[in-house]
Design a protein around this motif. Structure first.
Motif, PDB file in Angstrom:
ATOM      1  N   ASP A   1      32.719  55.068  48.078  1.00 53.18           N
ATOM      2  CA  ASP A   1      31.692  55.614  47.201  1.00 53.18           C
ATOM      3  C   ASP A   1      30.300  55.529  47.848  1.00 53.18           C
ATOM      4  O   ASP A   1      29.321  55.152  47.212  1.00 53.18           O
ATOM      5  CB  ASP A   1      31.709  54.826  45.879  1.00 53.18           C
TER       6      ASP A   1
ATOM      7  N   ILE B   1      24.753  51.287  49.509  1.00 51.43           N
ATOM      8  CA  ILE B   1      24.590  52.422  48.588  1.00 51.43           C
ATOM      9  C   ILE B   1      25.621  52.367  47.464  1.00 51.43           C
ATOM     10  O   ILE B   1      25.324  52.650  46.309  1.00 51.43           O
ATOM     11  CB  ILE B   1      24.708  53.753  49.369  1.00 51.43           C
TER      12      ILE B   1
ATOM     13  N   LEU C   1      28.060  51.565  44.474  1.00 52.52           N
ATOM     14  CA  LEU C   1      27.922  50.776  43.249  1.00 52.52           C
ATOM     15  C   LEU C   1      29.212  50.035  42.914  1.00 52.52           C
ATOM     16  O   LEU C   1      29.276  49.306  41.930  1.00 52.52           O
ATOM     17  CB  LEU C   1      27.545  51.708  42.082  1.00 52.52           C
TER      18      LEU C   1
ATOM     19  N   THR D   1      32.397  47.474  42.726  1.00 51.93           N
ATOM     20  CA  THR D   1      32.635  46.037  42.889  1.00 51.93           C
ATOM     21  C   THR D   1      33.072  45.749  44.324  1.00 51.93           C
ATOM     22  O   THR D   1      32.587  44.825  44.973  1.00 51.93           O
ATOM     23  CB  THR D   1      33.749  45.570  41.922  1.00 51.93           C
TER      24      THR D   1
ATOM     25  N   ALA E   1      20.974  49.141  39.984  1.00 54.94           N
ATOM     26  CA  ALA E   1      21.155  47.985  39.110  1.00 54.94           C
ATOM     27  C   ALA E   1      22.569  48.030  38.572  1.00 54.94           C
ATOM     28  O   ALA E   1      23.174  49.101  38.462  1.00 54.94           O
ATOM     29  CB  ALA E   1      20.152  47.995  37.961  1.00 54.94           C
ATOM     30  N   VAL E   2      23.095  46.857  38.254  1.00 57.70           N
ATOM     31  CA  VAL E   2      24.443  46.747  37.693  1.00 57.70           C
ATOM     32  C   VAL E   2      24.369  45.890  36.443  1.00 57.70           C
ATOM     33  O   VAL E   2      23.819  44.775  36.483  1.00 57.70           O
ATOM     34  CB  VAL E   2      25.419  46.106  38.709  1.00 57.70           C
TER      35      VAL E   2
ATOM     36  N   GLN F   1      23.781  58.497  40.596  1.00 58.58           N
ATOM     37  CA  GLN F   1      25.144  58.148  40.221  1.00 58.58           C
ATOM     38  C   GLN F   1      25.141  57.114  39.101  1.00 58.58           C
ATOM     39  O   GLN F   1      24.289  56.224  39.060  1.00 58.58           O
ATOM     40  CB  GLN F   1      25.914  57.572  41.419  1.00 58.58           C
TER      41      GLN F   1
ATOM     42  N   LEU G   1      28.192  54.675  37.678  1.00 59.08           N
ATOM     43  CA  LEU G   1      29.589  54.309  37.928  1.00 59.08           C
ATOM     44  C   LEU G   1      30.036  53.252  36.926  1.00 59.08           C
ATOM     45  O   LEU G   1      29.399  52.208  36.798  1.00 59.08           O
ATOM     46  CB  LEU G   1      29.767  53.759  39.350  1.00 59.08           C
TER      47      LEU G   1
ATOM     48  N   GLU H   1      33.081  50.679  35.800  1.00 63.08           N
ATOM     49  CA  GLU H   1      34.341  50.010  36.139  1.00 63.08           C
ATOM     50  C   GLU H   1      34.685  49.049  35.007  1.00 63.08           C
ATOM     51  O   GLU H   1      33.789  48.538  34.340  1.00 63.08           O
ATOM     52  CB  GLU H   1      34.209  49.204  37.440  1.00 63.08           C
TER      53      GLU H   1
ATOM     54  N   ALA I   1      38.852  47.765  38.456  1.00 65.44           N
ATOM     55  CA  ALA I   1      37.704  47.659  39.361  1.00 65.44           C
ATOM     56  C   ALA I   1      38.101  47.626  40.831  1.00 65.44           C
ATOM     57  O   ALA I   1      37.377  48.138  41.681  1.00 65.44           O
ATOM     58  CB  ALA I   1      36.876  46.423  39.024  1.00 65.44           C
TER      59      ALA I   1
ATOM     60  N   ARG J   1      31.474  47.078  33.402  1.00 62.60           N
ATOM     61  CA  ARG J   1      30.522  46.941  34.508  1.00 62.60           C
ATOM     62  C   ARG J   1      29.983  48.334  34.838  1.00 62.60           C
ATOM     63  O   ARG J   1      30.737  49.196  35.301  1.00 62.60           O
ATOM     64  CB  ARG J   1      31.220  46.343  35.732  1.00 62.60           C
TER      65      ARG J   1
ATOM     66  N   GLY K   1      27.120  50.549  36.902  1.00 61.74           N
ATOM     67  CA  GLY K   1      26.108  50.566  37.946  1.00 61.74           C
ATOM     68  C   GLY K   1      25.386  51.906  37.965  1.00 61.74           C
ATOM     69  O   GLY K   1      26.000  52.942  37.700  1.00 61.74           O
ATOM     70  N   VAL K   2      24.087  51.888  38.230  1.00 58.84           N
ATOM     71  CA  VAL K   2      23.333  53.136  38.373  1.00 58.84           C
ATOM     72  C   VAL K   2      22.524  53.078  39.662  1.00 58.84           C
ATOM     73  O   VAL K   2      22.145  52.007  40.132  1.00 58.84           O
ATOM     74  CB  VAL K   2      22.367  53.382  37.183  1.00 58.84           C
ATOM     75  N   ARG K   3      22.256  54.275  40.207  1.00 63.13           N
ATOM     76  CA  ARG K   3      21.438  54.356  41.424  1.00 63.13           C
ATOM     77  C   ARG K   3      20.546  55.589  41.317  1.00 63.13           C
ATOM     78  O   ARG K   3      20.999  56.646  40.839  1.00 63.13           O
ATOM     79  CB  ARG K   3      22.330  54.465  42.659  1.00 63.13           C
TER      80      ARG K   3
END
Lengths: 127, 458
Positions: A90, A95, A97, A99, B328-329, B363, B365, B367, B373, B392, B394-396
């Motif tokens: 990914d 970069i 996200l 796990t 951030a997650v 993005q 994401l 999980e 995951a 869980r 996550g963003v970017r």
């Protein structure tokens, strides 16, 4: 209905599906957006089977939707195969996200794959 | 005599590895060299940032107190150290270690050497102007696309400056971006006087370095095969190379330590981060991993032999780090009954809120930890009786604002979303800067003339 004593038209395949976790151990790592999985036969006798059954095409099918391409390399000296799983992370590195952004446990996902094992050998493998 | 043994011990496999390992390597039995690897792909950018805030920094600072603990032993036993702990400021690192040596009264015995010349950040525009595109090896894009975002740029150096630093009497050799394998190759070439164009020897030393560069990962740590049988990992023995002049070597560990050195433990490390096994490229040569022979040669002893190599390439790899954006997650834990369904419902609500706020992300994401995951769809359907599932998300984004706002959308779900939710005591998610990695190649003739070795005064 009386039992017919007829022979089967075709001999049943003398194989059984066995998950790779019973035949191999593995470790994975990353290079950018590519994860590698080194698949190592638990016994030298299993290695030819891995070479024959754990093909590039089957591994690509196993990881369908998870990776964009697969390369396979043989290391007979280590009873091992090395797979490169492209586009598996990914984006990879910092970069990603995910796990498992660095593909550390992709190895265990490959060990879920099942391959046909001749019954003579399958009986010796711990299920 | 050709049966002289040179022992190179691994002390650190990465920046953040077990702090007791180097101490135990020095005290637990005979070794000649301690190699300590600190640098991962984006480590240099973290160090560059620290250096820009304070010119005294920019190296692995925990290396200095570690050296303080082992310098008396290094002095007494004559053990030498090779380490890339210098990061983007090997001089500051070397001077800090010398201060410690002076304080301990061993600076006349333990001479500190440093290697510079890998850092090409100051030369980047000059190199681009000369026509070196520094194209991304993975994507083919030219560096010009991200030139204004570059944070660090370092060429991977090989063993040559380490060999020279050892020749000049350096006992602790501190470098910047020297390859992990170079830290082991340097000592072997210095000790055995091998010719640097003896490609099989280069390959042998490279394989030795690869086996020990991740510390205990070759001596029982993270070992999948028969993992329950690996004992004593509270005190893992880090790996040691016992090399001989013919280029073969033994991998072992000190007695009375935990873990295991076996054909399985070494093989798992050999395939770690492997590409094409025929062509393992380092600045010093090309190793063929299909030539390696392994044999158990006693308890916790694996003999490695037969290694073949080829000539080094004309290019050196360059590691460039550049600013990419923010991420951030956030996580929340949902409990039985219907843990997975609740977590999925929460994800839907969260995504709707992010959309309604008009936030744009590169993005998002999701999980479900405990469900998918690590193995994605291969894990199959989750058990309806799962005691808990962790959501869980996550963003970017390239901009900070949407990521910052996202971090404030997690906690509200606790009282405004699906029930049976916990695990939010860790607080609001942290906004992290994303520094991305840009691998490139450069003609080694642009780098090697700039590499310098210096032994500091006592």
């Amino acid at each position: 209905m009386p039992k017919a004593a007829r022979k089967p038209a075709r001999k049943a395949p003398a194989t059984r599906l066995v998950p790779l976790v019973a035949l191999a151990h593995a470790r994975s790592g990353d290079k950018g957006d590519t994860a590698n999985v080194g698949l190592i036969a638990l016994e030298p006798a299993y290695y030819p089977l891995l070479v024959k059954e754990v093909t590039q095409a089957r591994v690509a099918r196993h990881f369908k939707g998870m990776v964009k391409g697969v390369d396979r390399f043989e290391l007979p000296n280590l009873n091992a195969l090395n797979f490169l799983l492209h586009g598996a992370l990914d984006g990879g590195g910092t970069i990603s996200l995910k796990t498992d952004a660095q593909g550390k446990v992709y190895s265990t996902a490959l060990l879920r794959m099942e391959i046909p094992v001749p019954l003579t050998l399958a009986r010796k493998v711990k299920a | 005599m050709t049966d002289r043994i040179v022992r190179v011990a691994a002390g650190q496999g990465f920046w953040g590895d077990w702090l007791e390992a180097p101490v135990r390597q020095v005290q637990g039995g005979p070794i000649d060299y301690l190699m300590m690897d600190y640098l991962a792909e984006v480590t240099m950018s973290i160090m560059q940032k620290q250096k820009s805030r304070d010119p005294k920094y920019g190296y692995a600072r925990d290396f200095v107190p570690l050296m303080e603990r082992i310098l008396p032993d290094l002095a007494a036993k004559g053990i030498r150290v090779t380490s890339n702990a210098g990061g983007v400021n090997p001089r500051a690192c070397a001077e800090a270690v010398r201060e410690v040596a002076r304080k301990l009264g061993v600076s006349d015995k333990v001479r500190i050497a440093l290697v510079t010349g890998d850092d090409i950040l100051p030369r980047l525009d000059e190199l681009l102007a000369k026509g070196h595109a520094l194209t991304d090896m993975d994507t083919g894009r030219p560096l010009a696309d991200i030139r204004d975002k570059v944070l660090s740029a370092n060429a991977y150096l090989g063993m040559a400056p380490i060999v020279e630093a050892l020749r000049q009497g350096g006992q602790v050799v501190i470098t910047g971006r020297v390859t992990d394998t170079g830290l082991t190759l340097g000592p072997l070439f210095h000790e055995f006087g091998w010719a640097t164009d003896d490609w099989d020897k280069v390959a042998a030393g490279t394989v030795a370095g690869h086996i020990i560069e991740c510390g205990a990962q070759s001596s029982g740590g993270n070992l999948l095969r028969d993992w329950r049988k690996v004992k004593g990992l509270a005190n893992p023995g880090f790996p040691i190379v016992e090399a001989t002049a013919d280029g073969s070597f033994i991998i072992t560990k000190h007695p009375n330590t935990g873990g295991v050195v076996s054909v399985a433990s070494v093989t798992e490390q050999l395939v770690y981060e492997m590409g094409d096994p025929h062509t393992y490229i380092t600045p010093d040569g090309v190793a063929d991993f299909t030539s390696i022979r392994l044999r158990q040669a006693g308890k916790d002893r694996v003999r490695v032999s037969g290694i073949r190599g080829r000539e080094k390439t004309a290019m050196l790899k360059v590691s460039i780090a550049y600013f990419y954006g923010y991420k951030a997650v956030g996580t929340l834990v949902y409990s039985w009954p219907d843990a997975y369904d609740k977590a999925r419902a929460a994800d839907q609500i969260l995504r709707q809120r992010l959309k309604d706020l008009g936030l744009e992300f590169e993005q998002v994401l999701t999980e479900y930890v405990g469900v998918d995951a690590t193995h994605g769809p291969l894990a199959g359907k989750p058990s309806p009786d799962a005691p808990e599932v962790q959501l869980r998300v996550g963003v970017r984004a390239r901009e900070k604002a949407p990521v910052e706002r996202f971090t404030r959308e997690i906690a509200p779900l606790v009282l405004t979303g699906p029930p049976s939710v916990t695990g939010f005591a860790v607080g609001r998610p942290e906004v992290q800067e994303v520094v991305a990695y840009w691998p490139a190649l450069i003609d080694r003739r642009e780098i090697e003339p700039f590499v310098k070795v210096e032994v500091l005064d006592a």
